[in-house]
Design a protein around this motif. Structure first.
Motif, PDB file in Angstrom:
ATOM      1  N   VAL A  25       3.236   3.684   6.457  1.00 48.68           N
ATOM      2  CA  VAL A  25       3.615   5.059   6.131  1.00 48.68           C
ATOM      3  C   VAL A  25       2.424   5.813   5.535  1.00 48.68           C
ATOM      4  CG1 VAL A  25       4.486   4.488   3.818  1.00 48.68           C
ATOM      5  CG2 VAL A  25       5.410   6.465   5.042  1.00 48.68           C
ATOM      6  N   GLY A  26       2.280   7.046   6.004  1.00 53.59           N
ATOM      7  CA  GLY A  26       1.205   7.890   5.501  1.00 53.59           C
ATOM      8  C   GLY A  26      -0.060   7.848   6.324  1.00 53.59           C
ATOM      9  N   GLN A  27      -0.179   6.892   7.230  1.00 48.73           N
ATOM     10  CA  GLN A  27      -1.402   6.778   8.030  1.00 48.73           C
ATOM     11  C   GLN A  27      -1.290   7.612   9.309  1.00 48.73           C
ATOM     12  OE1 GLN A  27      -2.638   2.759   8.926  1.00 48.73           O
ATOM     13  NE2 GLN A  27      -2.217   2.029   6.870  1.00 48.73           N
ATOM     14  N   PRO A  28      -2.382   8.230   9.726  1.00 44.22           N
ATOM     15  CA  PRO A  28      -2.385   8.885  11.039  1.00 44.22           C
ATOM     16  C   PRO A  28      -2.065   7.867  12.135  1.00 44.22           C
ATOM     17  CG  PRO A  28      -4.283   9.572   9.758  1.00 44.22           C
ATOM     18  CD  PRO A  28      -3.651   8.422   9.009  1.00 44.22           C
ATOM     19  N   CYS A  29      -1.319   8.301  13.137  1.00 47.50           N
ATOM     20  CA  CYS A  29      -0.831   7.384  14.158  1.00 47.50           C
ATOM     21  C   CYS A  29      -0.552   8.165  15.449  1.00 47.50           C
ATOM     22  CB  CYS A  29       0.461   6.725  13.653  1.00 47.50           C
ATOM     23  SG  CYS A  29       1.203   5.523  14.765  1.00 47.50           S
ATOM     24  N   VAL A  30      -0.810   7.541  16.577  1.00 47.34           N
ATOM     25  CA  VAL A  30      -0.394   8.108  17.864  1.00 47.34           C
ATOM     26  C   VAL A  30       0.942   7.486  18.235  1.00 47.34           C
ATOM     27  CG1 VAL A  30      -0.978   8.456  20.287  1.00 47.34           C
ATOM     28  CG2 VAL A  30      -2.802   8.347  18.568  1.00 47.34           C
ATOM     29  N   ALA A  90      -3.975   8.812  27.707  1.00 53.30           N
ATOM     30  CA  ALA A  90      -3.489   9.854  26.788  1.00 53.30           C
ATOM     31  C   ALA A  90      -3.636   9.409  25.341  1.00 53.30           C
ATOM     32  CB  ALA A  90      -2.027  10.178  27.103  1.00 53.30           C
ATOM     33  N   VAL A  91      -3.355   8.136  25.088  1.00 57.07           N
ATOM     34  CA  VAL A  91      -3.506   7.608  23.719  1.00 57.07           C
ATOM     35  C   VAL A  91      -4.972   7.608  23.324  1.00 57.07           C
ATOM     36  CG1 VAL A  91      -3.274   5.524  22.295  1.00 57.07           C
ATOM     37  CG2 VAL A  91      -1.401   6.226  23.823  1.00 57.07           C
ATOM     38  N   GLU A  92      -5.833   7.256  24.259  1.00 53.56           N
ATOM     39  CA  GLU A  92      -7.264   7.141  23.940  1.00 53.56           C
ATOM     40  C   GLU A  92      -7.911   8.489  23.660  1.00 53.56           C
ATOM     41  OE1 GLU A  92      -8.572   4.648  27.280  1.00 53.56           O
ATOM     42  OE2 GLU A  92      -9.055   3.115  25.770  1.00 53.56           O
ATOM     43  N   ARG A  93      -7.222   9.570  23.984  1.00 51.51           N
ATOM     44  CA  ARG A  93      -7.780  10.893  23.681  1.00 51.51           C
ATOM     45  C   ARG A  93      -7.809  11.155  22.177  1.00 51.51           C
ATOM     46  NH1 ARG A  93      -6.067  12.584  28.908  1.00 51.51           N
ATOM     47  NH2 ARG A  93      -3.916  13.063  28.389  1.00 51.51           N
ATOM     48  N   TYR A  94      -7.032  10.379  21.433  1.00 52.09           N
ATOM     49  CA  TYR A  94      -7.008  10.555  19.974  1.00 52.09           C
ATOM     50  C   TYR A  94      -7.905   9.501  19.317  1.00 52.09           C
ATOM     51  CZ  TYR A  94      -2.792  13.232  21.049  1.00 52.09           C
ATOM     52  OH  TYR A  94      -1.901  14.139  21.570  1.00 52.09           O
ATOM     53  N   PRO A  95      -8.788   9.909  18.418  1.00 55.81           N
ATOM     54  CA  PRO A  95      -9.646   8.941  17.735  1.00 55.81           C
ATOM     55  C   PRO A  95      -8.873   8.246  16.612  1.00 55.81           C
ATOM     56  CG  PRO A  95     -10.146  11.146  16.960  1.00 55.81           C
ATOM     57  CD  PRO A  95      -9.077  11.300  18.009  1.00 55.81           C
ATOM     58  N   CYS A  96      -7.944   7.403  16.986  1.00 54.15           N
ATOM     59  CA  CYS A  96      -7.013   6.822  16.013  1.00 54.15           C
ATOM     60  C   CYS A  96      -6.781   5.364  16.399  1.00 54.15           C
ATOM     61  CB  CYS A  96      -5.701   7.608  16.049  1.00 54.15           C
ATOM     62  SG  CYS A  96      -4.451   6.996  14.910  1.00 54.15           S
ATOM     63  N   ARG A  97      -6.837   4.477  15.419  1.00 54.08           N
ATOM     64  CA  ARG A  97      -6.740   3.040  15.708  1.00 54.08           C
ATOM     65  C   ARG A  97      -5.310   2.513  15.611  1.00 54.08           C
ATOM     66  NH1 ARG A  97     -10.542   2.720  18.709  1.00 54.08           N
ATOM     67  NH2 ARG A  97     -10.455   0.437  18.636  1.00 54.08           N
ATOM     68  N   LEU A  98      -4.374   3.384  15.266  1.00 55.56           N
ATOM     69  CA  LEU A  98      -2.986   2.949  15.109  1.00 55.56           C
ATOM     70  C   LEU A  98      -2.110   3.657  16.142  1.00 55.56           C
ATOM     71  CD1 LEU A  98      -0.994   1.299  13.304  1.00 55.56           C
ATOM     72  CD2 LEU A  98      -0.708   3.373  11.918  1.00 55.56           C
ATOM     73  N   VAL A  99      -1.313   2.882  16.875  1.00 52.25           N
ATOM     74  CA  VAL A  99      -0.420   3.478  17.871  1.00 52.25           C
ATOM     75  C   VAL A  99       0.950   2.834  17.746  1.00 52.25           C
ATOM     76  CG1 VAL A  99      -1.300   1.894  19.649  1.00 52.25           C
ATOM     77  CG2 VAL A  99      -0.064   3.945  20.341  1.00 52.25           C
ATOM     78  N   GLU A 100       1.986   3.657  17.860  1.00 54.61           N
ATOM     79  CA  GLU A 100       3.353   3.123  17.813  1.00 54.61           C
ATOM     80  C   GLU A 100       4.079   3.475  19.108  1.00 54.61           C
ATOM     81  OE1 GLU A 100       5.900   3.239  14.330  1.00 54.61           O
ATOM     82  OE2 GLU A 100       7.460   4.152  15.578  1.00 54.61           O
TER      83      GLU A 100
END
Ligand code: SF4
Length: 213
Positions: free
Chosen positions: A18-23, A57-67
């Motif tokens: 919770v609270g972390q940026p996520c795709v 589409a997920v890889e377009r976001y510089p984010c290491r967390l995906v749900e």
């Protein structure tokens, strides 16, 4: 191919992250109808996308967390390839599932957040209890509760399956706007319950019915 309801980037509102940026990748369709469901638009709205297109589409976001969520994501066969491919990108992959579909084929390394449906959902008879025997140490179990009866049901399951000793987090989530977080907190404290209160953080940041957050 997959039927995708939405892909969006937001703050993780639930779970131990919770609270972390996520795709978020929300898959279309669900075979349950929980009384308090807050994503009924995912029952049938969606568009066809290949697994490769979803990964891109997920890889377009510089984010290491995906749900991966839904709906019920385990209804679509190609979700297994999606989990495998997203894991291969080095991202932390979380899967949120309703708990009525077997998690046995979820690839190792994917963090499973498994719901146990309480009576107030109207779907408690659909729980696949074998899921609780095959949880991994990094997984999480979630109970959504609308009243005291749901709480007592969850408390009994936590004890019977020794969940607190076996998974990374046991999440107790009050139905937003129905069960007061304070009441649930006081019940948990009175019972010294080895669980974690979870509020849906995104519903406090944005209006509760906002989509894509
Ligand atoms: S399992 Fe999830 S998506 Fe399906 S009805 Fe219940 S809350 Fe809604």
């Amino acid at each position: 191919m997959l039927t995708i309801n939405e892909i969006f980037y937001s703050i993780q509102g639930e779970s131990s992250r919770v609270g972390q940026p996520c795709v978020f990748v929300r898959l279309t369709a669900c075979d349950l109808r929980c009384s308090w469901c807050d994503t009924p638009y995912a029952f049938d709205e969606g568009r066809k996308m290949s697994v490769g297109d979803v990964v891109a589409a997920v890889e377009r976001y510089p984010c290491r967390l995906v749900e991966i969520t839904g709906g019920e994501p385990l209804l679509q066969e190609d979700v297994y390839e999606l989990m495998q491919r997203l894991s291969g990108t080095g991202r932390t992959v979380m899967l949120e599932t309703g708990g009525h579909r077997s998690i046995a084929r979820v690839p190792a390394g994917v963090l499973k957040i498994v719901d146990v449906k309480c009576p107030g959902s109207g779907e408690a008879d659909k729980n696949d209890w074998t899921n609780l025997d095959i949880l991994a140490a990094g997984d999480e179990v979630k109970f959504v509760m609308k009243d005291r009866a749901d709480y007592e049901f969850a408390r009994d399951v936590i004890v019977r399956y020794a969940l607190a000793d076996r998974v990374a987090a046991v999440l107790m989530s009050p139905v937003h706007g129905v069960l007061e977080p304070r009441a649930l907190s006081e019940w948990m404290l009175a019972d010294h319950l080895p669980a974690r209160l979870q509020l849906q953080l995104h519903k406090y940041i944005w209006p509760a019915d906002t989509r894509g957050v």
